[in-house]
Design an enzyme around this catalytic site. Structure first.
Site, short mmCIF file in Angstrom:
data_model
loop_
_atom_site.label_atom_id
_atom_site.label_comp_id
_atom_site.label_asym_id
_atom_site.label_seq_id
_atom_site.Cartn_x
_atom_site.Cartn_y
_atom_site.Cartn_z
CB CYS A 114 0.18 -4.22 3.86
SG CYS A 114 -0.79 -3.15 2.77
CB CYS A 117 0.27 -1.81 -1.43
SG CYS A 117 -0.55 -0.80 -0.18
CB SER A 118 4.37 -2.15 1.06
OG SER A 118 4.42 -0.90 0.37
CB CYS A 119 -0.25 0.00 4.51
SG CYS A 119 -1.16 0.66 3.10
#
Length: 208
Positions: A114, A117-119
Site C-alpha cells: 500500500c 498508507c497501510s490498506c
C-alpha cells in the site's frame, strides 16, 4: 469504553502510561464520542466491531488458500468472485472494499503493497505487520521488488515476472501462493499450517 451519559466533568483520554496521546488518537476519540452522542453508533456496537477485528488472524486466509489448493472448482470461484467464495467457508470479509485474489504461478509472482498508507485485508488476515506500514517497504517494493523480496529470503528465477499490486481503501488483495510440490497427499489442515501471513502478502513462499 462504556455505555451511559457523561457526567459534568471531562474525561481525559486513556493512555498507556508511556506518554501523551497523539493528535490522531484524540481525533479518533472525539469522532467516536460524537457518533455515540448523535445516536449513529452505540458504544456496544463499536466494542463488538473491535472484538470482530481482534478475532481475525492469518489462519482465516490460510483456510482459503488450502481449500483452493485442494479443490480446483473452488479455486476458480475464488478467482472469479473472491467475496462469495470466501463466504462459502463462513468467513465474512465485509463490503467496505472490493477484493482481489492474485494467483502465483511458475511464471508470475505477486506482491502486495500500500503505497499511500497501510490498506490491508484485516478481515481475512488480521492486523498488518509493522513493516508493511513502513515507508521503506511502501517505497522500495515499487522501485526494486526483487531486492526487497530477497531481503525477505525469497529468491526467484530470472524468468519469473514480479508484479506489484497497490492495495487501496477501495481494493484489497490476497496472494494465492503456489502449492509446494512436496505436499502431494496432504490434507487441508496440513496445507493450511504452512500458509503464513507473509505468503499471502507475497513476501514469503510456503515451505513444506
Amino acid at each position: 469504553m462504556h455505555d451511559g451519559h457523561h457526567d459534568d466533568h471531562d474525561h481525559a483520554p486513556i493512555t498507556d502510561g508511556e506518554g501523551s496521546v497523539s493528535r490522531f488518537e484524540v481525533l479518533e476519540q472525539s469522532i467516536r464520542e460524537l457518533l455515540i452522542e448523535k445516536g449513529i453508533l452505540s458504544a456496544q456496537a463499536i466494542a463488538d466491531r473491535i472484538d470482530v477485528l481482534d478475532s481475525r488472524n492469518p489462519s482465516l486466509g490460510a483456510q482459503v488458500v488450502a481449500r483452493a489448493w485442494t479443490d480446483e472448482a473452488y479455486k476458480a470461484r475464488l478467482l472469479a468472485d473472491p467475496r462469495a467464495a470466501i463466504g462459502e467457508l463462513g468467513i465474512d470479509i465485509g463490503h467496505l472494499a472490493e477484493f482481489g485474489v492474485l494467483e502465483n504461478t511458475d511464471q508470475v509472482h505477486h506482491v502486495v503493497v500500500c503505497t499511500l498508507c497501510s490498506c490491508y485485508p484485516k478481515m481475512l488476515l488480521g492486523v498488518p505487520p509493522a513493516w508493511y506500514k513502513s515507508s521503506a517497504y511502501r517505497g522500495r517494493t515499487v522501485r526494486e521488488p526483487r531486492a526487497v523480496l530477497g531481503e525477505f529470503g525469497v529468491t526467484l528465477a530470472d524468468d519469473v515476472a514480479v508484479r506489484v499490486y497497490d492495495s487501496t481503501a477501495d481494493l484489497r488483495y490476497l496472494v494465492l501462493p503456489r502449492r509446494p510440490d512436496a505436499t502431494a497427499g496432504w490434507d487441508a489442515d496440513q496445507l493450511a499450517a504452512i500458509v503464513t501471513r507473509d505468503c499471502m502478502i507475497g513476501t514469503a513462499l510456503p515451505q513444506a
